[in-house]
Motif scaffolding. Structure first.
Motif, PDB file in Angstrom:
ATOM      1  N   PRO A  73       0.845  -1.278   0.046  1.00  4.78           N
ATOM      2  CA  PRO A  73       0.048  -0.070  -0.063  1.00  4.78           C
ATOM      3  C   PRO A  73       0.795   1.117  -0.090  1.00  4.78           C
ATOM      4  O   PRO A  73       0.787   2.061   0.987  1.00  4.78           O
ATOM      5  CB  PRO A  73      -0.825  -0.087   1.252  1.00  4.78           C
ATOM      6  N   SER A  74       1.460   1.484  -1.033  1.00  4.41           N
ATOM      7  CA  SER A  74       2.489   2.662  -1.142  1.00  4.41           C
ATOM      8  C   SER A  74       1.940   3.517  -2.192  1.00  4.41           C
ATOM      9  O   SER A  74       1.026   3.122  -2.808  1.00  4.41           O
ATOM     10  CB  SER A  74       3.896   2.328  -1.203  1.00  4.41           C
ATOM     11  N   ASN A  75       2.726   4.819  -2.441  1.00  7.13           N
ATOM     12  CA  ASN A  75       2.549   5.238  -3.568  1.00  7.13           C
ATOM     13  C   ASN A  75       3.514   5.778  -4.402  1.00  7.13           C
ATOM     14  O   ASN A  75       4.309   6.730  -4.063  1.00  7.13           O
ATOM     15  CB  ASN A  75       1.518   6.801  -3.177  1.00  7.13           C
ATOM     16  N   PRO A  76       3.710   5.412  -5.608  1.00  4.90           N
ATOM     17  CA  PRO A  76       2.909   4.498  -6.559  1.00  4.90           C
ATOM     18  C   PRO A  76       2.817   2.902  -6.102  1.00  4.90           C
ATOM     19  O   PRO A  76       3.897   2.711  -5.235  1.00  4.90           O
ATOM     20  CB  PRO A  76       3.350   4.409  -7.776  1.00  4.90           C
ATOM     21  N   PRO A  77       1.910   2.136  -6.178  1.00  5.22           N
ATOM     22  CA  PRO A  77       2.004   0.748  -5.540  1.00  5.22           C
ATOM     23  C   PRO A  77       2.984  -0.043  -6.131  1.00  5.22           C
ATOM     24  O   PRO A  77       3.511   0.227  -7.248  1.00  5.22           O
ATOM     25  CB  PRO A  77       0.668   0.311  -5.813  1.00  5.22           C
ATOM     26  N   ARG A  78       3.807  -0.827  -5.244  1.00  4.01           N
ATOM     27  CA  ARG A  78       4.920  -1.404  -5.463  1.00  4.01           C
ATOM     28  C   ARG A  78       4.374  -2.888  -5.291  1.00  4.01           C
ATOM     29  O   ARG A  78       3.878  -3.316  -4.521  1.00  4.01           O
ATOM     30  CB  ARG A  78       6.152  -1.128  -4.872  1.00  4.01           C
ATOM     31  N   PRO A  79       5.048  -3.984  -6.100  1.00  2.00           N
ATOM     32  CA  PRO A  79       4.910  -5.672  -5.892  1.00  2.00           C
ATOM     33  C   PRO A  79       5.373  -5.748  -4.749  1.00  2.00           C
ATOM     34  O   PRO A  79       6.258  -5.209  -4.194  1.00  2.00           O
ATOM     35  CB  PRO A  79       5.387  -6.025  -7.021  1.00  2.00           C
ATOM     36  N   ALA A  80       4.613  -6.490  -3.843  1.00  3.34           N
ATOM     37  CA  ALA A  80       5.205  -7.020  -2.477  1.00  3.34           C
ATOM     38  C   ALA A  80       6.566  -7.725  -2.625  1.00  3.34           C
ATOM     39  O   ALA A  80       7.490  -7.679  -1.675  1.00  3.34           O
ATOM     40  CB  ALA A  80       4.130  -8.099  -2.158  1.00  3.34           C
ATOM     41  N   ILE A  81       6.887  -8.499  -3.650  1.00  3.99           N
ATOM     42  CA  ILE A  81       8.041  -9.027  -4.207  1.00  3.99           C
ATOM     43  C   ILE A  81       9.312  -8.002  -3.866  1.00  3.99           C
ATOM     44  O   ILE A  81      10.098  -8.169  -3.200  1.00  3.99           O
ATOM     45  CB  ILE A  81       8.206  -9.875  -5.305  1.00  3.99           C
ATOM     46  N   VAL A  82       8.977  -6.841  -4.597  1.00  2.66           N
ATOM     47  CA  VAL A  82      10.091  -5.922  -4.806  1.00  2.66           C
ATOM     48  C   VAL A  82      10.162  -5.211  -3.309  1.00  2.66           C
ATOM     49  O   VAL A  82      11.435  -5.067  -2.999  1.00  2.66           O
ATOM     50  CB  VAL A  82       9.798  -4.553  -5.870  1.00  2.66           C
ATOM     51  N   VAL A  83       9.197  -5.178  -2.661  1.00  3.65           N
ATOM     52  CA  VAL A  83       9.383  -4.566  -1.181  1.00  3.65           C
ATOM     53  C   VAL A  83      10.301  -5.200  -0.182  1.00  3.65           C
ATOM     54  O   VAL A  83      11.115  -5.026   0.520  1.00  3.65           O
ATOM     55  CB  VAL A  83       7.873  -4.135  -0.605  1.00  3.65           C
ATOM     56  N   LEU A  84       9.722  -6.703  -0.644  1.00  6.99           N
ATOM     57  CA  LEU A  84      10.625  -7.648   0.550  1.00  6.99           C
ATOM     58  C   LEU A  84      12.075  -7.932   0.083  1.00  6.99           C
ATOM     59  O   LEU A  84      12.939  -7.740   0.961  1.00  6.99           O
ATOM     60  CB  LEU A  84       9.747  -8.968   0.386  1.00  6.99           C
ATOM     61  N   LEU A  85      12.346  -7.754  -1.334  1.00  9.18           N
ATOM     62  CA  LEU A  85      13.743  -7.560  -1.680  1.00  9.18           C
ATOM     63  C   LEU A  85      14.407  -6.669  -1.407  1.00  9.18           C
ATOM     64  O   LEU A  85      15.696  -6.755  -0.947  1.00  9.18           O
ATOM     65  CB  LEU A  85      13.855  -7.764  -3.182  1.00  9.18           C
ATOM     66  N   MET A  86      13.810  -5.482  -1.103  1.00 13.03           N
ATOM     67  CA  MET A  86      14.424  -4.236  -0.544  1.00 13.03           C
ATOM     68  C   MET A  86      15.031  -4.405   0.896  1.00 13.03           C
ATOM     69  O   MET A  86      15.965  -4.010   1.033  1.00 13.03           O
ATOM     70  CB  MET A  86      13.646  -2.860  -0.737  1.00 13.03           C
ATOM     71  N   SER A  87      14.045  -5.283   1.608  1.00 10.58           N
ATOM     72  CA  SER A  87      14.515  -5.749   2.851  1.00 10.58           C
ATOM     73  C   SER A  87      15.821  -6.452   3.006  1.00 10.58           C
ATOM     74  O   SER A  87      16.582  -6.340   3.720  1.00 10.58           O
ATOM     75  CB  SER A  87      13.335  -6.046   3.746  1.00 10.58           C
ATOM     76  N   MET A  88      15.691  -7.305   1.915  1.00 12.42           N
ATOM     77  CA  MET A  88      16.645  -8.449   2.154  1.00 12.42           C
ATOM     78  C   MET A  88      18.026  -7.563   1.639  1.00 12.42           C
ATOM     79  O   MET A  88      18.921  -8.277   2.368  1.00 12.42           O
ATOM     80  CB  MET A  88      16.390  -9.461   0.961  1.00 12.42           C
ATOM     81  N   VAL A  89      18.183  -7.050   0.768  1.00  8.16           N
ATOM     82  CA  VAL A  89      19.413  -6.197   0.596  1.00  8.16           C
ATOM     83  C   VAL A  89      19.915  -5.062   1.528  1.00  8.16           C
ATOM     84  O   VAL A  89      20.839  -4.470   1.052  1.00  8.16           O
ATOM     85  CB  VAL A  89      19.676  -5.957  -0.875  1.00  8.16           C
ATOM     86  N   ASN A  90      19.090  -4.774   2.504  1.00  9.82           N
ATOM     87  CA  ASN A  90      19.324  -3.714   3.212  1.00  9.82           C
ATOM     88  C   ASN A  90      20.013  -4.252   4.384  1.00  9.82           C
ATOM     89  O   ASN A  90      19.297  -4.813   5.182  1.00  9.82           O
ATOM     90  CB  ASN A  90      17.836  -3.139   3.677  1.00  9.82           C
ATOM     91  N   GLU A  91      21.373  -3.776   4.607  1.00  6.89           N
ATOM     92  CA  GLU A  91      22.013  -4.333   5.859  1.00  6.89           C
ATOM     93  C   GLU A  91      21.491  -3.933   7.142  1.00  6.89           C
ATOM     94  O   GLU A  91      21.835  -4.311   8.161  1.00  6.89           O
ATOM     95  CB  GLU A  91      23.642  -4.024   5.486  1.00  6.89           C
ATOM     96  N   ARG A  92      20.474  -2.613   7.156  1.00 10.92           N
ATOM     97  CA  ARG A  92      20.127  -2.287   8.526  1.00 10.92           C
ATOM     98  C   ARG A  92      18.837  -2.935   9.134  1.00 10.92           C
ATOM     99  O   ARG A  92      18.485  -2.942  10.171  1.00 10.92           O
ATOM    100  CB  ARG A  92      19.546  -0.711   8.405  1.00 10.92           C
ATOM    101  N   GLN A  93      18.399  -4.032   8.106  1.00 15.34           N
ATOM    102  CA  GLN A  93      17.426  -4.854   8.563  1.00 15.34           C
ATOM    103  C   GLN A  93      17.952  -5.874   9.541  1.00 15.34           C
ATOM    104  O   GLN A  93      18.792  -6.322   9.273  1.00 15.34           O
ATOM    105  CB  GLN A  93      16.540  -5.307   7.523  1.00 15.34           C
ATOM    106  N   PRO A  94      16.944  -6.498  10.419  1.00 15.14           N
ATOM    107  CA  PRO A  94      17.423  -7.599  11.388  1.00 15.14           C
ATOM    108  C   PRO A  94      17.654  -8.687  10.390  1.00 15.14           C
ATOM    109  O   PRO A  94      17.088  -9.252   9.163  1.00 15.14           O
ATOM    110  CB  PRO A  94      16.342  -7.879  12.170  1.00 15.14           C
ATOM    111  N   PHE A  95      18.718  -9.641  11.016  1.00 14.90           N
ATOM    112  CA  PHE A  95      19.088 -10.847  10.214  1.00 14.90           C
ATOM    113  C   PHE A  95      18.135 -11.656   9.973  1.00 14.90           C
ATOM    114  O   PHE A  95      18.171 -12.100   8.925  1.00 14.90           O
ATOM    115  CB  PHE A  95      20.106 -11.337  10.993  1.00 14.90           C
ATOM    116  N   VAL A  96      17.129 -11.938  10.947  1.00 17.80           N
ATOM    117  CA  VAL A  96      16.294 -13.185  10.693  1.00 17.80           C
ATOM    118  C   VAL A  96      15.317 -12.510   9.811  1.00 17.80           C
ATOM    119  O   VAL A  96      14.724 -13.394   9.227  1.00 17.80           O
ATOM    120  CB  VAL A  96      15.354 -13.301  12.185  1.00 17.80           C
ATOM    121  N   LEU A  97      14.835 -11.321   9.667  1.00 16.93           N
ATOM    122  CA  LEU A  97      13.881 -10.931   8.709  1.00 16.93           C
ATOM    123  C   LEU A  97      14.553 -10.977   7.218  1.00 16.93           C
ATOM    124  O   LEU A  97      13.833 -11.347   6.324  1.00 16.93           O
ATOM    125  CB  LEU A  97      13.713  -9.444   9.066  1.00 16.93           C
TER     126      LEU A  97
END
Length: 931
Positions: free
Chosen positions: A336-360
């Protein structure tokens, strides 16, 4: 304690024994060991003999519970070691269950409704199961209706007993499939789900947690119960558990725990370790009931606690894993962003972000792997975002492919590893995508030419980055090159790659580098095994010689074995979900361990194979490929035939339904016709009755009405006959004119030539016959016209009679006899008219036949005329030719006579010659006639 035990054993009065047991109960918490040793036998005896008194039974059960249970020792565990406490409870439990009758007795007491008996009995049985679970389970299992009696606790209206009953069943169902099945078939799922709903689902208290733990015990690793749960439509009842609002802040610890357990329960049903069929059916049920959609809502919601979000990602992963329908739905989910982004893209952004928790980050990687598992469509969509033709030139939106490339070449080694593994999954078992990925070009820096993705990966490898980065890249390259000869050729085309690999394998490095050496050996082995010998310098045989020369075969095989011997390899091979305690342990991917297992043996064999064996193997491979192609072709044919069959079946069904509808309509119409017939017959009967009623005149009127209708019909028929008569006369006139023309043409041809006399006479005979036929036709038509005039007269007479019948309707009794006479006359005349019409129709048919025969004779005469004309033309031509010849002959004769006279030869007179010529001409004429 001794005195109290004596009182329990020897007192005759129940009150005395009750007081003694109460005193033992008060001492049992502090002096657990002493009371247990001295009083246990007496307390069991009380349970057997004093069952009529619920109070003493309750005290005895409480005392035994205090002795056996370790829960009461929690405060004193600081003073005494926990191990000592555990041993004490276990020993007393062993003493109690030595006699199986004691457990059976306890089951009987639990059946009592009295709160003072039932509640302590439940607590004691739970404690026994905690101490000596398997033994007590076995005793309960063999005792008649043992499990069923305990199931009744869930239906107890007193919440304390019900809640403790849930705890008892938790202990009872631990690691015992037989008891789990019995409990499930005793309607446990229905009762537990009802309790969870009553308590408020995830907002409920500790009771909901206990129910969820019991459900997990019943379902985990129990295929029978999982199937029963799905077939009972209980999956649909899980959907309300995951309904979350817009404001998700301030969740209680209990709610977090409950939701965690609920998510784990969903995962139990779709676990990758379950049989594929069972998992697939549960996944489909979760999609159809809206559970997956609800989980995706939590996934994209704001304010959800991190551990719940992580567990939700893991749950969604397993719900979509290997299920095309669910994977397609997940691909369509937008954040639910503006513009809407696919959930897969949003999740991959978390995966390659080193500031996110390791388990996530691990959970997102697992989700991406599950999305691509057996999903060629999804793999194609991910790879297409990397290809030049589909990259968004405007740069407004970031794609999955760009995120993976960014992670692959970032400074964070964990991002490198995750991106490499994710990209490897996009290529898993998909040769066409491996070839397409070779087209990907990367712009390294401004001014430099673009580099292929494969080249960039090998460049980073050679730069000596972190071990985790190199392991990730090597796993990606091994997956990419395996079973793809074109990719191997591209890899070998770079002259720096093989020297780098052989250099890495040949060196004696430390333990940390051994894993990299093993993967380099695997990559080199893949380059040999899947080599199609298209590059002359890097043919299979030359690469084997290089290994023999630089590394040594034994040393190469040893380095290759480093992979499967590694501790982290064994851990990754256990289950698909990446579970690592620290980021440093993140080295192997589950799917990659399968690839290693598959290739390790074949590469070892390939290294030792001779060139002849390689050739034979290639031939076998080709044969197998051909065979596979044939099989694929037949599969396609079968698929097409199946589709055709389905279409034909559908057509048959539609036609059958149409046929049934038509038959129903026909039946309906038949019944209607029958009704009309019946009504008609009824009316006929009513009309035919000559009753003595006053309505006889009206019946006569109806009869006359019917007769007038018949008269009008006869008129119409007469008109038709007149028209037909005129038509026949016109046709006869046409035939007469044709015959006249034929006659005149025959007369003309007859006067010109004598040779056509015979044929002309035949034509005249035919025309005479035709004249006769025409005469007969004329006579028949005259007769017919006479009959028609007669019918007209009859018709006029009938009209007069019908008009005369009308004024007679007014008379009453006198006209009845006349009307009956006219009716009889009219009927007779109608019959005569009908017979005459029939005779006329027969005559019409005969006239038609005569006309047909005359037309055929005319056609024959025309043919003969054309033939005669042709013969006359030919005879004229022959006569002209003869005249020319005779003229030439006369000239020659006169010339010869002159010459003879000049020579002095006597010549005959011209008359003689002419007479001779005349004789010759007659002979020639005879010959021509013969010809």
């Amino acid at each position: 304690i001794q005195k109290l035990c004596d009182r329990v054993a020897s007192s005759t009065l129940l009150d005395d024994r009750r007081d003694a047991v109460r005193a033992l109960k008060s001492l049992s918490k502090k002096y657990r060991l002493e009371v247990g040793i001295q009083a246990m036998e007496h307390l069991i005896h009380v349970l057997q003999t004093d069952r009529s008194d619920s109070e003493i039974i309750g005290y005895a059960l409480d005392t035994l519970y205090n002795v056996i249970s370790n829960d009461l020792e929690e405060e004193e565990q600081e003073e005494n070691s926990p191990k000592q406490v555990d041993d004490l409870g276990s020993q007393f439990t062993e003493i109690f269950i030595k006699q199986q009758e004691n457990v059976t007795l306890l089951l009987t007491l639990v059946e009592e409704f009295d709160f003072h008996v039932r509640w302590p009995g439940v607590k004691l049985l739970t404690s026994l199961l905690k101490q000596q679970g398997p033994q007590v389970q076995q005793i309960i299992l063999v005792s008649p209706m043992g499990v069923s009696r305990l199931m009744d606790l869930l239906a107890d209206s007193r919440e304390v007993i019900r809640n403790d009953g849930v705890l008892l069943l938790q202990q009872l169902t631990k690691s015992n499939a037989a008891i789990q099945k019995i409990v499930a078939f005793e309607n446990a799922f229905e009762r537990l789900l009802d309790i969870i709903t009553e308590e408020g689902n995830s907002d409920g208290g500790i009771v909901v947690e206990d129910c969820l733990l019991l459900l997990q015990n019943l379902l985990k690793n129990n295929n029978s119960n999982q199937n029963f749960f799905k077939e009972g439509s209980y999956i649909q009842r899980m959907k309300p558990w995951f309904e979350v609002g817009d404001d998700n802040c301030g969740w209680s610890a209990q709610k977090v725990t409950n939701l965690h357990l609920m998510l784990q329960l969903v995962r139990v049903l779709v676990s990758p370790t379950n049989p594929p069929g069972a998992t697939s059916s549960c996944q489909k049920a979760m999609f159809h009931c809206g559970l997956l959609q609800q989980l995706c809502t939590i996934l994209m919601a704001t304010g959800v606690p991190a551990d719940i979000l992580t567990e939700t990602i893991n749950t969604v992963s397993e719900v979509i894993r290997g299920c095309q329908m669910n994977q397609d739905y997940f691909a369509s989910v937008n954040a639910p962003s503006n513009p809407p982004r696919p959930a897969i893209v949003v999740l991959l952004m978390s995966m390659v972000n080193e500031r996110q928790p390791f388990v996530l980050r691990c959970a997102v990687l697992y989700c991406f792997q599950c999305f691509l598992y057996k999903n060629q469509k999804g793999q194609g969509e991910i790879v297409s975002t990397l290809l030049p033709s589909t990259i968004d030139a405007t740069g407004n939106s970031v794609s999955a492919g760009q995120l993976l490339c960014g992670g692959l070449f970032s400074t964070d080694s964990l991002s490198n590893w995750c991106a490499a593994v994710a990209l490897a999954h996009a290529l898993q078992e998909n040769a066409s995508l491996k070839e397409q990925l070779l087209r990907v070009q990367l712009a390294t820096s401004i001014g430099n030419p673009p580099v292929s993705l494969l080249q960039q990966c090998t460049n980073i490898l050679s730069q000596g980055s972190k071990v985790q980065t190199r392991v990730g890249l090597l796993m990606l390259l091994c997956t990419w090159l395996s079973n793809c000869s074109i990719a191997v050729t591209h890899f070998l085309h770079n002259p720096a790659n093989i020297p780098f690999l052989t250099g890495q394998i040949a060196e004696n490095l430390g333990e940390e580098e051994q894993l990299v050496q093993g993967l380099c050996a695997l990559l080199l082995g893949i380059s040999i095994y899947y080599n199609d010998n298209s590059l002359e310098n890097y043919r299979k045989e030359k690469l084997k010689q290089l290994i023999e020369k630089r590394i040594g075969r034994e040393n190469f095989i040893e380095k290759l074995g480093f992979i499967s011997k590694h501790e982290l390899y064994s851990k990754a091979a256990q289950k698909p979900q990446p579970s690592f305690s620290t980021p440093d342990h993140m080295m192997f991917d589950h799917e990659f361990t399968k690839l290693v297992k598959e290739l390790e043996g074949v590469i070892s064999k390939a290294i030792y194979k001779s060139s002849e064996e390689d050739k034979k193997e290639e031939e076998v491979k080709k044969t197998l490929e051909q065979h596979d192609n044939i099989v694929t072709h037949y599969k396609k044919v079968i698929r097409e035939q199946d589709q055709e069959l389905e279409e034909l079946k559908q057509r048959i069904n539609t036609l059958t339904s149409q046929n049934e509808q038509l038959q129903a309509t026909v039946t309906q119409q038949v019944s209607q016709i029958q009704q009309h017939k019946d009504q008609y017959n009824l009316l006929k009967v009513q009309l035919g009755k000559d009753t003595q009623h006053h309505n006889s005149h009206s019946e006569t009127f109806q009869m006359n009405g019917i007769q007038t209708e018949e008269v009008s019909k006869l008129r119409e028929e007469l008109e038709e006959w007149k028209n037909k008569h005129e038509l026949l006369q016109g046709q006869l006139r046409e035939k007469d004119s044709v015959i006249e023309k034929l006659k005149s043409s025959h007369l003309e041809t007859g006067t010109t030539e004598q040779s056509s006399q015979t044929s002309k006479s035949g034509g005249l005979e035919l025309s005479n016959e035709l004249q006769k036929e025409l005469e007969t036709l004329r006579s028949q038509i005259e007769l017919q016209s006479a009959e028609i005039s007669k019918l007209q007269m009859e018709n006029q007479r009938l009209q007069v009679m019908s008009t005369a019948a009308d004024p007679m309707l007014g008379d009453s009794g006198a006209t009845a006899a006349r009307s009956s006479e006219t009716e009889g006359r009219l009927e007779q005349e109608i019959r005569e008219l009908k017979s005459e019409v029939k005779a006329l129709s027969e005559e019409k048919e005969s006239l038609k036949q005569h006309l047909d025969s005359s037309s055929s004779t005319v056609a024959i005469l025309q043919d003969e005329k054309s033939k005669l004309q042709q013969e006359v033309a030919e005879s004229k031509k022959e006569q002209d030719d003869l005249l020319v010849l005779l003229a030439d002959q006369d000239q020659k004769l006169s010339a010869l006579k002159i010459k003879l006279k000049d020579l002095g030869v006597p010549v005959e007179d011209e008359d003689d010659i002419e007479s001779g010529d005349q004789g010759d001409e007659d002979e020639d004429g005879d010959e021509e006639e013969q010809d």
